[in-house]
Design a protein around this motif. Sequence first.
Motif, PDB file in Angstrom:
ATOM      1  N   ASP A  34       0.808  -1.223   0.000  1.00 29.40           N
ATOM      2  CA  ASP A  34       0.000   0.000   0.000  1.00 29.40           C
ATOM      3  C   ASP A  34       0.843   1.277   0.000  1.00 29.40           C
ATOM      4  O   ASP A  34       0.303   2.377  -0.009  1.00 29.40           O
ATOM      5  CB  ASP A  34      -0.942   0.019   1.216  1.00 29.40           C
ATOM      6  CG  ASP A  34      -2.120  -0.913   1.034  1.00 29.40           C
ATOM      7  OD1 ASP A  34      -2.489  -1.200  -0.121  1.00 29.40           O
ATOM      8  OD2 ASP A  34      -2.670  -1.367   2.061  1.00 29.40           O
ATOM      9  N   GLU A  35       2.143   1.110   0.004  1.00 31.14           N
ATOM     10  CA  GLU A  35       3.039   2.264   0.002  1.00 31.14           C
ATOM     11  C   GLU A  35       3.253   2.763  -1.437  1.00 31.14           C
ATOM     12  O   GLU A  35       2.992   2.044  -2.396  1.00 31.14           O
ATOM     13  CB  GLU A  35       4.388   1.890   0.622  1.00 31.14           C
ATOM     14  CG  GLU A  35       4.325   1.618   2.107  1.00 31.14           C
ATOM     15  CD  GLU A  35       3.974   2.847   2.920  1.00 31.14           C
ATOM     16  OE1 GLU A  35       4.398   3.968   2.550  1.00 31.14           O
ATOM     17  OE2 GLU A  35       3.258   2.697   3.932  1.00 31.14           O
ATOM     18  N   PRO A  36       3.779   3.988  -1.572  1.00 29.63           N
ATOM     19  CA  PRO A  36       4.120   4.477  -2.917  1.00 29.63           C
ATOM     20  C   PRO A  36       5.098   3.514  -3.602  1.00 29.63           C
ATOM     21  O   PRO A  36       5.882   2.820  -2.941  1.00 29.63           O
ATOM     22  CB  PRO A  36       4.768   5.839  -2.656  1.00 29.63           C
ATOM     23  CG  PRO A  36       4.232   6.253  -1.312  1.00 29.63           C
ATOM     24  CD  PRO A  36       4.040   4.977  -0.539  1.00 29.63           C
ATOM     25  N   THR A  37       5.047   3.492  -4.913  1.00 31.15           N
ATOM     26  CA  THR A  37       5.821   2.525  -5.696  1.00 31.15           C
ATOM     27  C   THR A  37       7.300   2.436  -5.314  1.00 31.15           C
ATOM     28  O   THR A  37       7.803   1.329  -5.138  1.00 31.15           O
ATOM     29  CB  THR A  37       5.658   2.812  -7.203  1.00 31.15           C
ATOM     30  OG1 THR A  37       4.268   2.697  -7.524  1.00 31.15           O
ATOM     31  CG2 THR A  37       6.454   1.847  -8.048  1.00 31.15           C
ATOM     32  N   PRO A  38       8.040   3.537  -5.161  1.00 35.35           N
ATOM     33  CA  PRO A  38       9.469   3.388  -4.818  1.00 35.35           C
ATOM     34  C   PRO A  38       9.694   2.643  -3.496  1.00 35.35           C
ATOM     35  O   PRO A  38      10.618   1.837  -3.380  1.00 35.35           O
ATOM     36  CB  PRO A  38       9.982   4.826  -4.732  1.00 35.35           C
ATOM     37  CG  PRO A  38       9.019   5.631  -5.551  1.00 35.35           C
ATOM     38  CD  PRO A  38       7.683   4.945  -5.384  1.00 35.35           C
TER      39      PRO A  38
END
Length: 185
Positions: A34-38
Amino acid sequence: GKTTVTQAVTDTLNGILLRSPPACISQWRIVFDDEPTPIKRAFYAAGNYILASEIAKASAQAPVIIDRYWHSTAAYTIATETNGKVQDLPPAHDEVYQWPDDLLKPDLVLLLTVDPEERVRRLQHRGLKKTKEEAELEYNSLFRQRVEESYRRMVNPACQEVDASPSKEEVLKNVLQLIKKYFAL
């Protein structure tokens, strides 16, 4: 599918099955997905290096079979970071498709392929909640094409494609033939 084939190959070869992300961090997958892609990609990349250590230890005892590894991390990263069509991917011989020099390299990489309709049918039959990436593969054909083409461009080692559409028995037979041929068993 992948789970069925990896388990059957492990049983047939009296091997050791390892999963990615490795058990010591797998409980965190739901958080990082659920975190940003990087941040999500960093989690999976770190998982590959932890897994490499586990592979090195286990391979002294038996053949090691892994459900996914660096190719998966790289293919999804490349497909996510590229917008548009397959033609918009980095060129075939770009360094993004090269195995990292500092990561334990597998002897053989198999890529199980299945047509999109069969993939959807199997996911529904499985009854498990889809990951965000599985959902995107289902509804975004351009993303799916970018992922698949990224896998096909991987080198050193390249992916050996196996059509996973036939019966479990037929797919396993084909996988075992590829393994025997590769290792001259």
